[in-house]
Design a protein around this motif. Structure first.
Motif, PDB file in Angstrom:
ATOM      1  N   ASP A  37       0.817  -1.217   0.000  1.00  0.00           N
ATOM      2  CA  ASP A  37       0.000   0.000   0.000  1.00  0.00           C
ATOM      3  C   ASP A  37       0.849   1.264   0.000  1.00  0.00           C
ATOM      4  OD1 ASP A  37      -2.346  -1.419  -0.089  1.00  0.00           O
ATOM      5  OD2 ASP A  37      -2.729  -1.306   2.071  1.00  0.00           O
ATOM      6  N   ARG A  38       2.017   1.235   0.648  1.00  0.00           N
ATOM      7  CA  ARG A  38       2.874   2.423   0.667  1.00  0.00           C
ATOM      8  C   ARG A  38       3.379   2.746  -0.736  1.00  0.00           C
ATOM      9  NH1 ARG A  38       7.582   2.381   5.018  1.00  0.00           N
ATOM     10  NH2 ARG A  38       7.808   4.523   4.262  1.00  0.00           N
ATOM     11  N   TRP A  81       2.026   1.715  -3.589  1.00  0.00           N
ATOM     12  CA  TRP A  81       0.872   2.065  -4.416  1.00  0.00           C
ATOM     13  C   TRP A  81       0.562   3.549  -4.268  1.00  0.00           C
ATOM     14  CZ3 TRP A  81      -2.525  -0.388  -7.819  1.00  0.00           C
ATOM     15  CH2 TRP A  81      -3.733   0.271  -8.073  1.00  0.00           C
ATOM     16  N   ARG A  82       0.532   4.006  -3.026  1.00  0.00           N
ATOM     17  CA  ARG A  82       0.196   5.399  -2.741  1.00  0.00           C
ATOM     18  C   ARG A  82       1.301   6.345  -3.185  1.00  0.00           C
ATOM     19  NH1 ARG A  82       0.157   4.815   2.315  1.00  0.00           N
ATOM     20  NH2 ARG A  82      -2.036   4.193   2.399  1.00  0.00           N
ATOM     21  N   ALA A 125     -10.054  10.016  -4.952  1.00  0.00           N
ATOM     22  CA  ALA A 125      -9.179   9.600  -3.855  1.00  0.00           C
ATOM     23  C   ALA A 125      -9.607   8.260  -3.267  1.00  0.00           C
ATOM     24  CB  ALA A 125      -9.132  10.675  -2.773  1.00  0.00           C
ATOM     25  N   THR A 126     -10.897   8.071  -3.065  1.00  0.00           N
ATOM     26  CA  THR A 126     -11.372   6.819  -2.475  1.00  0.00           C
ATOM     27  C   THR A 126     -11.083   5.639  -3.387  1.00  0.00           C
ATOM     28  OG1 THR A 126     -13.122   7.946  -1.235  1.00  0.00           O
ATOM     29  CG2 THR A 126     -13.391   5.577  -1.601  1.00  0.00           C
ATOM     30  N   ASN A 128      -7.438   4.844  -3.192  1.00  0.00           N
ATOM     31  CA  ASN A 128      -7.126   4.162  -1.935  1.00  0.00           C
ATOM     32  C   ASN A 128      -7.591   2.709  -1.953  1.00  0.00           C
ATOM     33  OD1 ASN A 128      -5.988   6.449  -0.815  1.00  0.00           O
ATOM     34  ND2 ASN A 128      -7.858   7.108   0.198  1.00  0.00           N
ATOM     35  N   ASN A 129      -8.672   2.447  -2.670  1.00  0.00           N
ATOM     36  CA  ASN A 129      -9.210   1.082  -2.767  1.00  0.00           C
ATOM     37  C   ASN A 129      -8.537   0.265  -3.864  1.00  0.00           C
ATOM     38  OD1 ASN A 129     -10.986   1.524  -0.652  1.00  0.00           O
ATOM     39  ND2 ASN A 129     -12.676   2.172  -1.995  1.00  0.00           N
ATOM     40  N   ARG A 130      -7.489   0.822  -4.454  1.00  0.00           N
ATOM     41  CA  ARG A 130      -6.662   0.140  -5.455  1.00  0.00           C
ATOM     42  C   ARG A 130      -7.455  -0.258  -6.690  1.00  0.00           C
ATOM     43  NH1 ARG A 130      -1.571  -2.093  -2.731  1.00  0.00           N
ATOM     44  NH2 ARG A 130      -1.323  -3.169  -4.728  1.00  0.00           N
ATOM     45  N   ASN A 146      -6.277  12.781   2.545  1.00  0.00           N
ATOM     46  CA  ASN A 146      -7.283  11.810   2.101  1.00  0.00           C
ATOM     47  C   ASN A 146      -6.664  10.630   1.365  1.00  0.00           C
ATOM     48  OD1 ASN A 146      -9.456  13.179   3.191  1.00  0.00           O
ATOM     49  ND2 ASN A 146      -9.906  14.313   1.308  1.00  0.00           N
ATOM     50  N   LEU A 147      -5.516  10.860   0.754  1.00  0.00           N
ATOM     51  CA  LEU A 147      -4.832   9.789   0.038  1.00  0.00           C
ATOM     52  C   LEU A 147      -3.928   8.965   0.946  1.00  0.00           C
ATOM     53  CD1 LEU A 147      -4.130  11.737  -3.226  1.00  0.00           C
ATOM     54  CD2 LEU A 147      -5.405   9.592  -3.084  1.00  0.00           C
ATOM     55  N   GLY A 148      -3.909   9.314   2.232  1.00  0.00           N
ATOM     56  CA  GLY A 148      -3.158   8.519   3.197  1.00  0.00           C
ATOM     57  C   GLY A 148      -1.755   8.987   3.482  1.00  0.00           C
TER      58      GLY A 148
END
Length: 382
Positions: free
Chosen positions: A193-194, A196-197, A222-223, A226-228, A318-320
């Motif tokens: 996830d890191r 990916w973001r 953004a959602t 985040n949900n790939r 919002n994107l983490g």
């Protein structure tokens, strides 16, 4: 007294390469690589392959697939030697021994200027392998296969190669255009996830300085990011890469002879933060903080509205991403001097006057930089 004479020389060289989007590059029925090879004037060419070891760990069948691809298409190109693996991340750029290993393979297997070095991996590996390819025989053909979002939408598609030296990022390097860049989205599924973001920050960067509509698209999606959502990410990568390539083409300064670096928005602080953290922070994470810092500075200097800053900081959160870091402190100021040196003596920093519109300044008020850090540390999302 001798008469002074001057002979002036002007050289123009055109570099042309394609950025190709595909899935499962090394399936034997995917024609992209073999088509590139057969476009060569030589009847048969040689290649060596260098892979990020993190990619081979995430894709255990990759090396076998590569070998099978070359064996199947052996009338066009021959894979020379074993597939080389080098560490991913900054390790690839911090140890010149990896450059020597690649150069030894170029020498041992007769890789000439009509042969290929194929680099598969994240941006750091592409930088290091690209540097080795650029200095071997003054340049052998390089095919980049970026495997991260950051390298597919930014670092893997330009003309820069390099390694770190004297503790400084990209101190040694070259400008050299690749023969081709191939974005294979099948590699993205294995990213954590890191990672990916991390690549999203470069899209935020180019959107904020050039394209308000693209920034608003990122806000809206953004959602899904985040949900790939792969399709949404493919759209982001395509647009971000397109904008980077357009800038390189239209800037008139592809090899960065001047001091203007619009695409380094947020990067003066990001590079220093990476160094201060001993590269424990991802490049994209550092860039997100650097973008937030320069956006906040733009607001505190009166260039950017409060509403625009709020949207930027909220989008980043919002994107983490984080707005703070243990090493985001007064030492970050040293990054300005290092950035000035990197630019060639004249400091040029990209700031924002509105969403989608950047402008350049040639000095930074250090007191306001520190106030910007405090503002970010205290920021509460609304």
């Amino acid at each position: 007294m001798n008469k002074t004479t001057i002979i002036r020389q002007s050289i123009q060289v055109n570099f042309n390469f394609n950025l190709i989007f595909t899935s499962h590059l090394f399936k034997v029925d995917n024609p992209i690589l073999v088509d590139l090879f057969t476009s060569n004037t030589h009847a048969k060419s040689n290649a060596i392959v260098v892979v990020d070891d993190g990619v081979t760990k995430a894709h255990p069948q990759l090396k076998a697939s590569i070998a099978n691809y070359f064996e199947t298409h052996g009338t066009s190109i021959k894979l020379q030697g074993n597939i080389l693996e080098i560490p991913g991340g900054e390790q690839a750029k911090n140890n010149e021994a990896y450059i020597k290993t690649i150069l030894e393979s170029v020498n041992n297997f007769g890789i000439d200027r009509h042969s290929y070095v194929i680099a598969i991996g994240g941006g750091a590996v592409l930088d290091a392998v690209g540097f080795a390819a650029a200095i071997a025989h003054r340049g052998v053909r390089l095919i980049r296969v970026p495997t991260t979002i950051l390298s597919q939408n930014d670092s893997g598609i330009g003309v820069k190669n390099g390694i770190n030296y004297f503790g400084k990022k990209n101190f040694v390097g070259t400008f050299s255009a690749p023969y081709a860049v191939i974005n294979d989205d099948s590699f993205l599924s294995s990213l954590d996830d890191r990672d990916w973001r991390s690549g999203i920050s470069e899209a935020i960067k180019v959107a904020l300085i050039k394209d308000r509509v693209f920034f608003e698209w990122i806000e809206t999606n953004a959602t899904a990011l985040n949900n790939r959502d792969q399709q949404v990410m493919n759209t982001l990568i395509h647009r971000c890469a397109e904008m980077h390539m357009q800038h390189i083409q239209n800037s008139g300064d592809a090899f960065e002879q001047g001091s203007s670096r619009p695409l380094d928005f947020g990067h003066w602080a990001a590079h220093k933060l990476e160094q201060l953290s001993n590269y424990s922070i991802r490049h994209g994470e550092a860039v997100a903080i650097g973008i937030a810092l320069d956006s906040t500075y733009s607001y505190l200097k009166g260039y950017l509205t409060a509403n625009s800053l709020t949207r930027i900081l909220n989008c980043i959160l919002n994107l983490g991403f984080s707005l703070s870091h243990d090493h985001l402190n007064a030492h970050i100021i040293d990054g300005l001097n290092e950035f000035r040196e990197h630019l060639g003596g004249k400091l040029t920093i990209m700031l924002l006057k509105s969403l989608g519109t950047g402008f350049e300044v040639h000095e930074m008020d250090e007191a306001i930089v520190l106030k910007s850090i405090t503002y970010m540390n205290d920021y509460i999302q609304t």
